[in-house]
Motif scaffolding. Structure first.
Motif, mmCIF file in Angstrom:
data_model
loop_
_atom_site.group_PDB
_atom_site.id
_atom_site.type_symbol
_atom_site.label_atom_id
_atom_site.label_comp_id
_atom_site.label_asym_id
_atom_site.label_seq_id
_atom_site.Cartn_x
_atom_site.Cartn_y
_atom_site.Cartn_z
ATOM 1 N N PRO A 134 0.830 -1.259 -0.075
ATOM 2 C CA PRO A 134 -0.051 -0.046 -0.005
ATOM 3 C C PRO A 134 0.967 1.387 -0.109
ATOM 4 O O PRO A 134 0.375 2.439 -0.249
ATOM 5 N N TRP A 135 2.173 1.141 0.343
ATOM 6 C CA TRP A 135 3.093 2.173 0.157
ATOM 7 C C TRP A 135 3.857 2.521 -0.873
ATOM 8 O O TRP A 135 4.786 3.223 -0.962
ATOM 9 N N LEU A 183 13.875 -2.828 -1.521
ATOM 10 C CA LEU A 183 13.942 -2.037 -0.062
ATOM 11 C C LEU A 183 15.518 -2.048 0.431
ATOM 12 O O LEU A 183 16.052 -3.061 0.851
ATOM 13 N N GLY A 197 6.036 1.409 5.511
ATOM 14 C CA GLY A 197 5.093 1.595 6.539
ATOM 15 C C GLY A 197 4.941 0.325 7.548
ATOM 16 O O GLY A 197 3.996 0.487 8.327
ATOM 17 N N LEU A 198 5.399 -0.648 7.456
ATOM 18 C CA LEU A 198 5.571 -1.682 8.293
ATOM 19 C C LEU A 198 4.106 -2.313 8.533
ATOM 20 O O LEU A 198 3.794 -2.856 9.423
ATOM 21 N N MET A 207 2.860 -5.036 6.929
ATOM 22 C CA MET A 207 3.006 -6.518 6.865
ATOM 23 C C MET A 207 2.377 -7.116 6.013
ATOM 24 O O MET A 207 2.159 -8.212 6.013
ATOM 25 N N CYS A 247 3.221 -7.558 2.740
ATOM 26 C CA CYS A 247 4.179 -8.306 2.029
ATOM 27 C C CYS A 247 4.431 -9.646 2.781
ATOM 28 O O CYS A 247 4.928 -10.491 2.074
HETATM 29 S S1 SF4 Z 1 5.521 -3.921 4.969
HETATM 30 FE FE1 SF4 Z 1 5.733 -4.317 2.812
HETATM 31 S S2 SF4 Z 1 3.852 -4.080 1.990
HETATM 32 FE FE2 SF4 Z 1 3.860 -3.040 3.819
HETATM 33 S S3 SF4 Z 1 4.817 -0.902 3.508
HETATM 34 FE FE3 SF4 Z 1 6.555 -2.163 3.870
HETATM 35 S S4 SF4 Z 1 7.217 -3.048 2.036
HETATM 36 FE FE4 SF4 Z 1 5.356 -2.223 1.749
#
Ligand code: SF4
Ligand code: SF4
Length: 505
Positions: free
Chosen positions: A223-224, A231, A238-239, A241, A243
């Protein structure tokens, strides 16, 4: 066994997802709702209290929780230790995201409901976040003394603006590009001892499915707008989760790390170059750490007065104000706005540029990297420097004003309750005699950390060790001057306005 494709500096890591219970929890589709919803309820209560609670700042739950507790939690614990942990549980995008997905927890269609427009490429930076934070800071005097002002801000930031953005644009445009809080959390998250990364980039490169960005029945594509395969910095993950849920090859790690190189690497492996937006976020945060300290705790009442755009009287401490004396002072607003915007966007960057020019000259003008590159790269040294300045500030605010919170929780809505028997607790500042020493220790620690960061940035730019050292000298001098300035605000050794020769005031 083949070597895993990892980033330079990828050592001293422990993947928290190796702990089965943690992995089970974050893979659950209910996880994010479970961490967001309690905060959502708290923020709704804060909004109610802002409008119907006590009209006096230091007796109002919303003012005290937002500007003392939440701010201190963000600056002292959540961001330095958890990176974007707050973003994981933040209620601001909640309504918008629930409406966009038309579900609280399930995976429905990948394309969001609403207009789901693409965010303009030209705005793929954090300039809007820089401006939104400056806007909030311009009104900091009224926000911290008038509950109605904090209430309006909360309504805008939790109910109205993110929802509009979620209905017009796809995914979390609000969080990534506009939210005033997200900008500085992203900046400081880069030094946090936690990171979400792929375990093995080689696996990603060979994987055709790319469910982490396309989404799958298990979850939404990032979503980010991040691509986990690329990465290498915490700034924009945005953590959430998602992914962890979607990657079918179980290739995502949530690492606890000792040291990170987020401040020295190029984002997106060179696919996207660093711009001036993040350096200006660093200038904004480092300058405002000084201005906030002057306004909230500085020895000169002029700074308090000029931030107090509605008050007729000098307010001795910012959370207290004589609410009966409501008269708008446009001249104060103009002066304070000029201080906030001018010092962050002009004075600080120009001062820094002078030192970068010296760094380039000392390292050999012709053989050193381009001035813009040196300016951008060295600006990241302001991250540890200003973070520690903010920690010193937040600690002061918490210890000096924290007792107001203990009193107000007994009567959060001003109904005359005394729920915990603490309603009449008098103002009790804690540790007044030792706070300056703790602050001095934090700032000196920040300076040592910064010098080490400058060394690493310099090393990454120059092959020659002697050039790297020569180039770093002016930047270290800049850091020392900044640290002395911050120390002076807290220890009050010299009169800042006097030294500026009455330029202001
Ligand atoms: S946790 Fe994964 S899906 Fe969520 S913002 Fe970070 S990279 Fe993107
Ligand atoms: S789905 Fe997993 S393996 Fe595939 S690219 Fe994304 S993170 Fe890498």
């Amino acid at each position: 066994m083949a070597q895993k494709a990892r980033y330079p500096g990828y050592k001293y890591r422990f993947d928290l997802l190796k702990i089965p219970i943690i992995k089970r929890i974050v893979k659950s589709r209910s996880f994010q709702f479970a961490v967001i919803f309690p905060n959502f309820v708290v923020f709704i209560i804060l909004m109610v209290s802002a409008f119907i609670g006590s009209p006096v700042g230091n007796k109002n739950l919303a003012v005290l929780v937002v500007w003392i507790l939440w701010w201190a939690a963000l600056m002292i614990v959540l961001t330095p230790l958890g990176g974007r942990l707050w973003c994981m549980m933040c209620p601001m995008p909640a309504i918008g995201e629930w409406l966009q997905r038309r579900t609280f927890t399930k995976k429905k269609r990948e394309k969001g409901y609403g207009l789901a427009k693409k965010w303009p490429r030209k705005l793929d930076n954090i300039w809007l976040q820089n401006f939104s934070f400056l806007t909030v800071s311009t009104f900091i005097g009224v926000l911290t003394t008038r509950p109605w002002a904090t209430g309006i801000m909360l309504v805008l930031l939790v109910l109205v603006l993110p929802t509009i953005f979620h209905m017009v644009f796809e995914k979390r445009v609000w969080c990534r590009y506009i939210c005033p809080v997200s900008g500085f959390i992203g900046l400081y998250s880069m030094v946090a001892p936690i990171e979400l990364r792929v375990k093995d980039r080689g696996v990603c490169l060979k994987h055709i499915g790319k469910e982490c960005i396309r989404g799958s029945p298990a979850g939404y594509g990032c979503p980010w707008f991040e691509f986990p395969q690329n990465l290498n910095r915490n700034a924009y993950c945005g953590l959430c989760m998602e992914c962890v849920k979607t990657c079918p090859l179980d290739n995502i790690a949530l690492n606890i790390r000792l040291g990170g190189n987020d401040l020295y690497v190029e984002p997106w492996h060179g696919i996207k170059k660093k711009g001036l937006d993040e350096p200006f976020k660093a200038f904004i945060m480092s300058t405002l750490a000084v201005i906030y300290a002057l306004v909230f705790a500085g020895p000169d009442p002029w700074f308090k007065d000029v931030a107090n755009i509605f008050g007729g009287e000098t307010f001795s401490r910012i959370f207290v104000d004589n609410v009966l004396q409501e008269s708008f002072h446009p001249e104060r607003l103009a002066t304070f706005a000029a201080i906030v915007w001018g010092s962050t966007l002009v004075v600080m960057p120009v001062a820094f540029l002078i030192f970068v020019v010296a760094a380039k000259a000392l390292s050999g003008w012709k053989d050193s990297p381009p001035l813009k590159k040196m300016f951008i790269n060295y600006s990241y040294m302001l991250v540890p420097l200003s973070l520690t300045a903010w920690i010193a500030f937040a600690l002061y605010i918490l210890l000096i004003n924290g007792s107001y919170i203990i009193a107000v929780i007994s009567d959060p809505l001003n109904f005359g309750w005394n729920l915990f028997g603490t309603k009449d607790l008098p103002w009790t500042p804690i540790g007044t005699s030792v706070i300056p020493y703790i602050q001095a220790a934090i700032i000196i620690f920040g300076l040592i950390w910064t010098v080490n960061t400058i060394k690493n940035i310099s090393k990454a730019m120059f092959e020659s060790r002697s050039k790297a050292i020569r180039s770093a000298i002016p930047i270290v001098v800049f850091a020392i001057i900044y640290a002395i300035l911050v120390l002076n605000v807290w220890l009050g050794v010299f009169d800042v306005r006097g030294l500026l020769g009455g330029l202001i005031g």
